[in-house]
Design a protein around this motif. Sequence first.
Motif, PDB file in Angstrom:
ATOM      1  N   LEU A  47      53.284  40.617  19.251  1.00  0.00           N
ATOM      2  CA  LEU A  47      52.926  40.541  20.670  1.00  0.00           C
ATOM      3  C   LEU A  47      52.997  39.093  21.139  1.00  0.00           C
ATOM      4  N   ILE A  48      53.739  38.880  22.239  1.00  0.00           N
ATOM      5  CA  ILE A  48      53.778  37.538  22.828  1.00  0.00           C
ATOM      6  C   ILE A  48      52.753  37.461  23.947  1.00  0.00           C
ATOM      7  N   MET A  49      51.929  36.429  23.850  1.00  0.00           N
ATOM      8  CA  MET A  49      50.900  36.175  24.850  1.00  0.00           C
ATOM      9  C   MET A  49      51.304  34.874  25.534  1.00  0.00           C
ATOM     10  N   ALA A  50      50.952  34.728  26.809  1.00  0.00           N
ATOM     11  CA  ALA A  50      51.321  33.458  27.442  1.00  0.00           C
ATOM     12  C   ALA A  50      50.239  32.909  28.342  1.00  0.00           C
ATOM     13  N   HIS A  51      50.143  31.584  28.281  1.00  0.00           N
ATOM     14  CA  HIS A  51      49.372  30.815  29.264  1.00  0.00           C
ATOM     15  C   HIS A  51      50.305  30.667  30.452  1.00  0.00           C
ATOM     16  N   CYS A  52      50.007  31.401  31.526  1.00  0.00           N
ATOM     17  CA  CYS A  52      50.900  31.422  32.674  1.00  0.00           C
ATOM     18  C   CYS A  52      50.484  30.421  33.744  1.00  0.00           C
ATOM     19  N   GLU A  53      51.150  29.301  33.756  1.00  0.00           N
ATOM     20  CA  GLU A  53      51.108  28.342  34.859  1.00  0.00           C
ATOM     21  C   GLU A  53      52.453  27.640  34.758  1.00  0.00           C
ATOM     22  N   ASN A  54      53.114  27.439  35.892  1.00  0.00           N
ATOM     23  CA  ASN A  54      54.419  26.763  35.865  1.00  0.00           C
ATOM     24  C   ASN A  54      54.203  25.264  35.656  1.00  0.00           C
ATOM     25  N   GLY A  55      54.567  24.793  34.462  1.00  0.00           N
ATOM     26  CA  GLY A  55      54.306  23.405  34.083  1.00  0.00           C
ATOM     27  C   GLY A  55      55.054  22.389  34.925  1.00  0.00           C
ATOM     28  N   GLU A  56      56.198  22.788  35.490  1.00  0.00           N
ATOM     29  CA  GLU A  56      56.959  21.858  36.349  1.00  0.00           C
ATOM     30  C   GLU A  56      56.225  21.643  37.673  1.00  0.00           C
ATOM     31  N   ILE A  57      55.719  22.723  38.234  1.00  0.00           N
ATOM     32  CA  ILE A  57      54.962  22.603  39.490  1.00  0.00           C
ATOM     33  C   ILE A  57      53.741  21.717  39.262  1.00  0.00           C
ATOM     34  N   ALA A 110      53.191  19.418  36.941  1.00  0.00           N
ATOM     35  CA  ALA A 110      53.545  18.016  36.692  1.00  0.00           C
ATOM     36  C   ALA A 110      53.894  17.307  38.000  1.00  0.00           C
ATOM     37  N   GLU A 111      54.623  18.004  38.847  1.00  0.00           N
ATOM     38  CA  GLU A 111      55.036  17.443  40.141  1.00  0.00           C
ATOM     39  C   GLU A 111      53.803  17.127  41.003  1.00  0.00           C
ATOM     40  N   LEU A 112      52.906  18.079  41.108  1.00  0.00           N
ATOM     41  CA  LEU A 112      51.726  17.889  41.969  1.00  0.00           C
ATOM     42  C   LEU A 112      50.756  16.859  41.375  1.00  0.00           C
ATOM     43  N   GLN A 113      50.638  16.845  40.066  1.00  0.00           N
ATOM     44  CA  GLN A 113      49.759  15.840  39.426  1.00  0.00           C
ATOM     45  C   GLN A 113      50.234  14.436  39.785  1.00  0.00           C
ATOM     46  N   GLU A 114      51.521  14.241  39.660  1.00  0.00           N
ATOM     47  CA  GLU A 114      52.088  12.909  39.908  1.00  0.00           C
ATOM     48  C   GLU A 114      51.891  12.511  41.368  1.00  0.00           C
ATOM     49  N   LYS A 115      52.152  13.449  42.263  1.00  0.00           N
ATOM     50  CA  LYS A 115      52.031  13.178  43.702  1.00  0.00           C
ATOM     51  C   LYS A 115      50.583  12.829  44.068  1.00  0.00           C
ATOM     52  N   LEU A 116      49.647  13.651  43.612  1.00  0.00           N
ATOM     53  CA  LEU A 116      48.232  13.420  43.956  1.00  0.00           C
ATOM     54  C   LEU A 116      47.767  12.083  43.383  1.00  0.00           C
ATOM     55  N   PHE A 117      48.101  11.824  42.149  1.00  0.00           N
ATOM     56  CA  PHE A 117      47.651  10.577  41.523  1.00  0.00           C
ATOM     57  C   PHE A 117      48.231   9.371  42.260  1.00  0.00           C
ATOM     58  N   ALA A 118      49.489   9.463  42.655  1.00  0.00           N
ATOM     59  CA  ALA A 118      50.134   8.354  43.380  1.00  0.00           C
ATOM     60  C   ALA A 118      49.442   8.102  44.720  1.00  0.00           C
ATOM     61  N   GLU A 119      48.846   9.140  45.289  1.00  0.00           N
ATOM     62  CA  GLU A 119      48.115   8.986  46.562  1.00  0.00           C
ATOM     63  C   GLU A 119      46.687   8.493  46.349  1.00  0.00           C
ATOM     64  N   GLY A 120      46.352   8.165  45.115  1.00  0.00           N
ATOM     65  CA  GLY A 120      45.007   7.655  44.823  1.00  0.00           C
ATOM     66  C   GLY A 120      43.968   8.761  44.684  1.00  0.00           C
ATOM     67  N   LYS A 121      44.430   9.992  44.547  1.00  0.00           N
ATOM     68  CA  LYS A 121      43.508  11.130  44.414  1.00  0.00           C
ATOM     69  C   LYS A 121      43.259  11.357  42.926  1.00  0.00           C
ATOM     70  N   VAL A 122      42.138  10.843  42.454  1.00  0.00           N
ATOM     71  CA  VAL A 122      41.931  10.782  41.004  1.00  0.00           C
ATOM     72  C   VAL A 122      40.747  11.625  40.515  1.00  0.00           C
ATOM     73  N   GLU A 123      39.930  12.153  41.439  1.00  0.00           N
ATOM     74  CA  GLU A 123      38.694  12.845  41.045  1.00  0.00           C
ATOM     75  C   GLU A 123      38.981  14.241  40.482  1.00  0.00           C
ATOM     76  N   PRO A 124      37.973  14.797  39.775  1.00  0.00           N
ATOM     77  CA  PRO A 124      38.156  16.109  39.127  1.00  0.00           C
ATOM     78  C   PRO A 124      38.698  17.198  40.052  1.00  0.00           C
ATOM     79  N   LYS A 125      38.323  17.167  41.351  1.00  0.00           N
ATOM     80  CA  LYS A 125      38.757  18.275  42.216  1.00  0.00           C
ATOM     81  C   LYS A 125      40.283  18.337  42.351  1.00  0.00           C
ATOM     82  N   TYR A 126      40.945  17.198  42.119  1.00  0.00           N
ATOM     83  CA  TYR A 126      42.408  17.212  42.240  1.00  0.00           C
ATOM     84  C   TYR A 126      43.071  17.912  41.053  1.00  0.00           C
TER      85      TYR A 126
END
Length: 459
Positions: A179-189, A191-207
């Motif tokens: 049986l294949i089980m998966a952690h379903c979250e699109n890692g590309e999306i 990574a893209e949003l993490q980088e964008k938010l961090f670049a905007e200075g949004k560093v707190e846990p809610k981000y």
Amino acid sequence: MGSLLIKNGEIVSPLDCTFQDIYIEDGKIAALGKDLDVSADRVLDAAGQYVLPGGIDVHTHLDMPFMGEVSADDFESGTAAAMAGGTTSIIDYIVPGKGQSLLEALATWKSKAKTAVADYGFHMAVTWYSDQVAREMAVCVREEGIPSFKAFLAYKDAIMVNDEELVGLLKCSRELNALIMAHCENGEIVAELQEKLFAEGKVEPKYHALSRPSYAEGESAFRLASLARAIGVPAYFVHMSCAESTRVLVEARAQGMDIYGETCPQYLLLDDSVYDKPDFLGAAYVMSPPIRPKGHAESLWGAIRAGQIQVVGTDHCPFNLKGQKELGRDDFRKIPNGAAGIEDRLKLLYTYGVMKGRITINQMVAITSTNPAKIFGMYPQKGSITVGADADLVIWQPDGEGTISAMTHYHRVDTSIFEGYRTVGAPAVVIANGRVQCEDGKLMVEPGAGRFIPRKLTV
Ligand code: DUC
Ligand code: ZN
Ligand code: ZN
Ligand code: ZN
């Protein structure tokens, strides 16, 4: 080993409730029936109480190196906390590094698990794919009793597999009947949003939460379901957190696919306002997937009621706020992902599920014990109260109030994501393999008493 007789309890199965006595000998259920006429070394009177099959948590991360830290519960403390909460068996994830031999990682986990107080099995995560991995998967299934494999579709540049690797994995599972089980979250999306938010200075846990939107989970669930459909294999979505992946699951099942779903108490009970807590306390709720906005939980409850989601695990993966989570004080991307829950699962589901009328006590038994045992190849040895089954039982006291707190839990971690949550009902006596492990909240466990459960899939 002594014998034990449980009298006058109300035995709960997924289908019914019956009043029968249970006679236990040599760790197994030896007889069941009304007013059993047997003598035993010890008699427990369960009048006015339920008797449930021991809880099975098929989603734990004990003593796991992750994001530069190691999860705070090891096999001893984690399985002891499990016992205290009425969970008598777990399945833990072996997570090899990219490029690492699966069998080498298995050897490491076997040694970590030597101190387990509860019975345990392993799932194998597959973080890369090659001919060697395929050969080692065959060894896991045929020789090691590990027929379930997990792919991470998130955690880019770490443990994520791409679509080509996932296809290889799915094809291999077809050959091995695994049986294949998966952690379903699109890692590309993500990574893209993490980088964008961090670049905007949004560093707190809610981000953290804002970088992992529910549509990224939906996309990834749909992709897995579609690939599994093309290849003609079953699949299992771990820790579903949102309406989008629930819709994918329901639709795929309606089309006749063998797809199973799992969620966790945190996604059923919390909403994303937890990330607004002051003083970095939101970091305690940093896990993946994140806690969702209000509304998603109702989809999950609905799917449980309808039998579309079959399992509630915990994704127990605790990290201390002090010394671990705080490493991400200036960058949410560095907060180790995960939280504790192994001890709280049954109480929370009873209080906020059964007592609130969202599910029946029979459904609670199905999602916490019987279904996981069936899906993961442990049934009827585990997950059932039948003659010949392992005597893993919980005498459940239906009333009596409590409060969840990090001050009093057995989890070895400094916070609880359910801090202050009121509970009704509790395990009065927890029995595993015929031995009393916990009585009135007092643990009597033995490190190393937990046994490995070799599994073979049947459904
Ligand atoms: N999510 C977590 O929050 N922790 C461990 C791994 C995972 O997928
Ligand atoms: Zn995961
Ligand atoms: Zn997990
Ligand atoms: Zn706790």
